[in-house]
Motif scaffolding. Structure first.
Motif, short mmCIF file in Angstrom:
data_model
loop_
_atom_site.label_atom_id
_atom_site.label_comp_id
_atom_site.label_asym_id
_atom_site.label_seq_id
_atom_site.Cartn_x
_atom_site.Cartn_y
_atom_site.Cartn_z
N GLU A 6 45.17 91.20 74.80
CA GLU A 6 43.86 91.99 74.30
C GLU A 6 42.81 91.73 75.34
O GLU A 6 41.20 91.29 75.54
CB GLU A 6 43.54 91.23 73.08
N VAL A 7 43.10 90.83 76.93
CA VAL A 7 42.70 90.44 77.46
C VAL A 7 41.34 90.67 78.02
O VAL A 7 39.65 90.88 78.22
CB VAL A 7 42.81 89.74 78.30
N LYS A 8 40.33 92.40 78.05
CA LYS A 8 39.95 93.24 79.03
C LYS A 8 39.61 93.45 78.03
O LYS A 8 38.11 94.13 78.63
CB LYS A 8 40.75 94.71 78.99
N ARG A 9 39.51 93.33 76.35
CA ARG A 9 38.39 93.61 75.85
C ARG A 9 38.21 92.23 74.51
O ARG A 9 37.26 92.76 73.68
CB ARG A 9 38.64 95.11 74.55
N LEU A 10 38.58 90.90 74.85
CA LEU A 10 38.83 90.35 73.74
C LEU A 10 37.37 89.19 74.01
O LEU A 10 36.98 88.94 72.79
CB LEU A 10 39.72 89.40 74.49
N SER A 11 37.00 89.21 75.53
CA SER A 11 35.71 88.05 75.36
C SER A 11 34.67 88.67 74.34
O SER A 11 33.93 87.49 73.34
CB SER A 11 35.55 88.27 76.60
N THR A 13 45.14 86.94 77.35
CA THR A 13 44.71 87.02 76.58
C THR A 13 45.21 85.49 76.22
O THR A 13 44.23 85.20 75.55
CB THR A 13 45.66 87.98 75.72
N VAL A 14 45.97 84.29 76.37
CA VAL A 14 46.16 83.57 75.50
C VAL A 14 45.30 82.48 76.54
O VAL A 14 44.86 81.47 75.94
CB VAL A 14 47.51 82.49 76.39
N ALA A 15 45.36 82.55 78.10
CA ALA A 15 43.84 82.23 78.56
C ALA A 15 42.52 81.80 77.87
O ALA A 15 41.78 81.05 77.94
CB ALA A 15 43.78 81.94 79.96
N SER A 16 42.17 83.68 77.49
CA SER A 16 41.12 83.66 76.82
C SER A 16 40.94 82.86 75.73
O SER A 16 39.68 82.04 75.34
CB SER A 16 40.33 85.06 76.74
N ILE A 17 41.77 82.64 75.03
CA ILE A 17 41.66 81.75 73.92
C ILE A 17 41.72 80.35 74.13
O ILE A 17 40.98 79.84 73.32
CB ILE A 17 43.07 82.21 72.91
#
Length: 414
Positions: free
Chosen positions: A81-86, A113-117
């Motif tokens: 989800e990294v492209k839309r998770l922020s 994704t995990v890095a964003s979380i």
């Protein structure tokens, strides 16, 4: 004399003019049958749309009183989800003390994704990362991740809120859901979102997709007349903890691509109070990128195949054909191919005039659904008003969804 009369009749029946009269008679019967069918389905449609005048107002952002502190656990399933998770993480961060914890359950994403979380965890201690292996049980879609998060949630939380990674929660979202659920004694409550549109194809196509739900299930906020007609949206779904425990968590939807509807209808059948309200003022969503992804991903759920009885599924397919798929085609046919001398003869006049009425109702629906779409970033926002022309194509997508069960979710095949 009799032989001569029979011969004359035989010669008359073999003439081209008589054949044309027979053809016209058969065609007239079919036109009358088609008109009668559309009149009956159209009456159902107009009755459903009329209920919309009494629909509840959209939910507004609210602020939780101190006694609501820690009442909610948020479950956020993620997969690449990294492209839309922020925007989702940022929107959850601004929710206030009613949120006890935010559990991000990641199915071993292969992007960032995990890095964003983990970055969100560093800023807000309510965030927690849980890793879930979807190959361990092969549950379809996000249900397995949701079940894992539910089982690991704090027992102190009285409510469980499922939020999808493509949502943009606004400040005051969770408090507004709690207020509405408590005020109306809902056991399970989900809301519609405001859709963010960007590319021309989706601006034209997406509104027609949404209309299929309005035509089948009626106005938002209207109580369903049976559990099998309950609407739900898993992008933002709130449920009482003890109710979810009684239902067995998300297990009922373990094999369902349309997991939100499966859970909500199961809850309604067990006698729990299920609500679906207008959340366009408190949550937005960026679902799909472009018309190709819209066609593919909407197809998994638009037929509501795995949350409906087969007879109900095909009843909806036929209903949508009559009131949404056919009107643009019939009006186009009469405008291009039918001689003007026939336009004001029955049953032609009844057929084209009623389909014109259906098309006018469809255009009026654009004004009703306009608040559910954010077109400020759209490259061709005017295509929204031409979406009725997409209705036959959208009906075809519903038909394909009914005929062909989905087998893929976010790149995973089942």
């Amino acid at each position: 004399m009799i032989v001569g009369d029979l011969g004359a009749i035989a010669r008359a029946r073999s003439s081209p003019d008589f054949a044309m009269l027979e053809l016209d008679g058969v065609l007239s019967i079919w036109l009358w049958l088609g008109l009668g069918f559309q009149l009956s389905t159209g009456a159902v449609l107009f009755w459903r749309l009329a209920q919309g005048k009494n629909r509840p107002r959209p939910l507004q952002p609210e602020w939780a009183p101190p006694e609501w502190a820690g009442k909610v656990t948020v479950l956020l399933p993620t997969l690449n989800e990294v492209k839309r998770l922020s925007p989702c993480l940022a929107g959850l961060t601004v929710q206030t003390e009613e949120v006890r914890e935010i559990l991000a359950i990641d199915s071993y994403s292969e992007d960032g994704t995990v890095a964003s979380i983990e970055a969100a965890i560093a800023q807000d201690p309510r965030f927690h990362l849980i890793l879930y292996d979807p190959d361990s049980d092969r549950w379809v879609g996000p249900s397995g991740a949701l079940q894992t998060g539910f089982l690991r949630s704090s027992p102190e939380s009285e409510w469980i809120l499922r939020v999808d990674a493509d949502t943009y929660p606004r400040p005051g979202l969770v408090a507004s859901l709690l207020k509405a659920a408590i005020a109306s004694n809902y056991d399970l409550l989900s809301v519609s979102a405001q859709f963010i549109l960007k590319y021309p194809g989706e601006v034209w196509f997406h509104p027609a997709m949404l209309i299929t739900f309005a035509y089948r299930f009626g106005a938002i906020g209207k109580r369903a007349n049976s559990p099998d007609r309950v609407m739900a949206n898993g992008q933002c779904l709130l449920c009482r903890r003890h109710v979810l425990e009684q239902l067995g968590g998300f297990a009922i939807a373990r094999d369902a691509f349309c997991d939100d509807m499966k859970l909500a209808r199961h809850a309604a059948k067990q006698g729990y109070r299920v609500g679906f309200l207008d959340g366009s003022k408190v949550v937005r969503v960026r679902m799909y990128e472009g018309v190709r992804e819209t066609w593919r991903e909407w197809g998994r759920t638009i037929g509501v195949r795995d949350a409906s009885h087969p007879w109900q599924l095909w009843q909806d397919v036929v209903f949508l054909l009559a009131v949404q798929g056919l009107p643009p085609l019939i009006l186009g046919f009469y405008a291009i191919a039918v001689p003007r001398s026939l336009l004001f003869q029955w049953p032609h006049v009844g057929l084209w005039s009623f389909n014109l009425l259906l098309m006018l109702a469809r255009i009026a629906m654009l004004w009703a659904i306009a608040p559910y779409f954010d077109r400020t970033q759209a490259k061709a926002p005017w295509l929204f008003w031409l979406s009725p022309l997409a209705d036959p194509v959208v009906w075809l997508r519903v038909l394909i969804s009914a005929l062909r069960p989905p087998k893929q979710w976010r790149g995973r095949r089942y």
